[in-house]
Enzyme design. Sequence first.
Site, PDB file in Angstrom:
ATOM      1  N   GLU A   1      12.917 -40.684 -61.635  1.00  0.00           N
ATOM      2  CA  GLU A   1      12.454 -41.275 -62.887  1.00  0.00           C
ATOM      3  C   GLU A   1      12.956 -40.498 -64.104  1.00  0.00           C
ATOM      4  OE1 GLU A   1       8.194 -42.997 -61.124  1.00  0.00           O
ATOM      5  OE2 GLU A   1       8.214 -41.325 -62.527  1.00  0.00           O
ATOM      6  N   GLU A   2      12.983 -39.176 -63.997  1.00  0.00           N
ATOM      7  CA  GLU A   2      13.304 -38.354 -65.165  1.00  0.00           C
ATOM      8  C   GLU A   2      14.790 -38.107 -65.356  1.00  0.00           C
ATOM      9  OE1 GLU A   2       9.102 -35.884 -65.504  1.00  0.00           O
ATOM     10  OE2 GLU A   2      10.922 -34.803 -64.928  1.00  0.00           O
TER      11      GLU A   2
ATOM     12  N   GLU B   1       9.682 -38.312 -58.990  1.00  0.00           N
ATOM     13  CA  GLU B   1       9.732 -37.775 -60.350  1.00  0.00           C
ATOM     14  C   GLU B   1      11.157 -37.437 -60.776  1.00  0.00           C
ATOM     15  OE1 GLU B   1       7.648 -37.387 -62.763  1.00  0.00           O
ATOM     16  OE2 GLU B   1       5.709 -37.839 -61.839  1.00  0.00           O
TER      17      GLU B   1
END
Length: 245
Positions: free
Chosen positions: A141-142, A138
């Site tokens: 990705e962010e 995560e």
Amino acid sequence: MKFELDKFNGVIVDPLSIPDSADQFHKHLSEIIHFAVTENKNLIWLTLPIDKSHLIKPATDLGFVFHNCLESELTLIRKAPSTTFVPFIPTHTLGAGAIVCNPHQQILVIKEHGMNGYKLPGGHIELGERIGSAIVREVLEETGIEATFESIVGFTTKHPFQFGKSNLYFVCRLTPLSERICIQDTDEIEDAKWVSISEYINDERNALFNRQMIASLVQSSGLALMKLDGNDGPHKKQETFFAQT
């Protein structure tokens, strides 16, 4: 149709043996029900793949009810009148957030589209995914930041959450391997940045819970991932976290 017995006095129908014909399905399932009643079995477990969803009504006509659902299959059960306990269905969704600090005492935060303030990067833990792997994914990705998982420093629960389930949210400590931000998930993330810890905590545009969480946990070492001796086989523990001494 084929079936097997489980160690809890139940009957499990083999999904690969289920016919496409509703008439044949009804006939064979009735025979299994007769066996289960005669042998005083507690439960019959029936899992229908999505390509056999036309067999749901014949099953419910014979007394089956829904138990749990995945994208590709639906599991139904038929209880004996005396059966009071059925293994529970999934009750929680899982999420994780990351406290990522760089050597300059700055914390990594993100802003989703439509948000006023900033929060920790993070998101949902997928079915079968490890907590450590999920939060590393995560964060990448962010924010585009590569990081290593260190520990769990806190968690919180919320109910009700999505789909009427409870939510369990793990707060994790990660160590960054890079500092250059490059958002990959631009559909969800509007901005990502490094900000000083004190600035974030004192900025009232950020949610009070997030500010309290970071103030309490930013210096915590938390629960470390342990490697257990003898932890092998098909039912091994995927992740174990113990307090550090």
